[in-house]
Design an enzyme around this catalytic site. Structure first.
Site: not given
Ligand SMILES: Cc1cc2nc3c(=O)[nH]c(=O)nc-3n(C[C@H](O)[C@H](O)[C@H](O)COP(=O)(O)O)c2cc1C
Length: 301
Positions: A72, A130, A243
């Protein structure tokens, strides 16, 4: 030596592998573990105009081949970032990109305007995707009108490279990408997390405090690759893919689908060195396949 340089508008990256927002802190936390100068860029934790506490705990749970989170957008606000974090990150030897979020068009623009004044921040990533906040966040990213209104307002006040981060929780992500491009976005990044839910059957309760959360990790990769492919064929601006990337092969898949650069998120929780390893893995793969430049694989499918 293989040439790994890529460009996102004016932003020149020494290699296409960056860390994803929310999964690598401000980079500082990893300075003793990871050669930060070898990372293409660091997208720091989501920053909002005002301080945010984030959601109640529990806000993370593991799922098959992935995880759900509902953090959040916990952060101390844009002024705190400018006064306390920026002086510490400004000399990190790679690009530091601030992920900007908001709960209204005006708060997005006001936050972006503050970051615009910071000399050593060459770009922002506008998070209109988000899924874990009550107001704003993803609600702007799921309609063309919502996305357009935020990008238009931010483009008026933000003068450097503007990346817009898209939500996968939509019917046609290519339409949203076109809307962002039309309002002056320099690049789009995708995907943010997919909305999901997990239930503790013994307690008969959701595992996360706000019931739902964002799914990330290898489970989302095929969805993300398909969306990168769709968007890369819909816009002319560079696409940044993410992703579920766990290794160099995954990153190459995104680049072949049309991504100019990639980001790595959840994999950092397993191995903080993953970004560095993916970068060297891409270079090795290119060399083995007789490529002189990473450009040869972008959109190669
Ligand atoms: C714990 C956590 C916190 C995240 N916080 C943000 C954030 O503050 N802003 C944002 O744009 N994406 C946020 N994301 C999303 C990631 O940047 C990313 O888009 C998403 O996890 C997909 O990539 P991945 O599968 O490599 O994790 C967050 C993801 C995780 C797991």
């Amino acid at each position: 030596m293989v040439d790994l340089n890529v460009k996102i508008n004016q932003l020149e990256l020494s290699n296409p592998v960056m860390t994803a927002s929310g999964t690598f802190g401000y980079g500082l936390e990893f300075a003793d573990l990871v050669p930060l100068d070898e990372i293409g860029g660091i997208i720091v934790k989501g920053t909002t105009l005002e301080h945010r506490e984030g959601n109640d705990y529990p806000r993370m749970t593991e799922t098959a081949s992935g995880m759900l989170n509902c953090v959040g957008l916990q952060n101390k606000g844009a002024d705190y970032f400018c006064e306390h974090i920026y002086p510490q990150v400004k000399d990190i030897p790679t690009h530091i990109i601030v992920n900007v979020s908001g709960n209204s068009v005006d708060s997005y623009a006001a936050c972006a305007a503050k970051i615009d004044t910071l000399d050593k921040i060459p770009a922002i990533e506008l998070n209109i995707s988000c899924p874990n906040v009550k107001e704003g966040g993803m609600s702007f990213g799921v309609s063309c009108d919502g996305a357009s209104s935020v990008v238009r307002a931010v483009r008026r006040v933000y003068h450097k490279t503007l990346i817009v981060k898209l939500s996968p929780n939509v019917t046609d992500i290519a339409d949203i990408a076109r809307a962002c491009e039309a309002e002056g976005a320099d690049s789009v990044s995708l995907i943010n997390t997919l909305m999901g839910m997990a239930i503790d059957i013994e307690r008969r309760k959701p595992k996360l405090s706000i019931r739902t959360g964002g799914l990330s990790g290898p489970a989302v990769k095929p969805v993300a690759v398909r969306m990168v492919w769709d968007v890369a064929h819909a816009v002319k601006i560079p696409v940044i893919g993410l992703g579920g990337i766990m290794n160099a092969e995954d990153a190459i898949e995104f680049m072949m689908a049309g991504a100019t650069a990639v980001q790595i998120g959840t994999a950092n929780f397993i191995d903080p060195m993953v970004t560095f390893k993916v970068k060297t893995g891409i270079a090795d793969w290119l060399e083995r396949h007789g490529c002189k430049s990473v450009q040869e694989i972008i959109g190669a499918v």
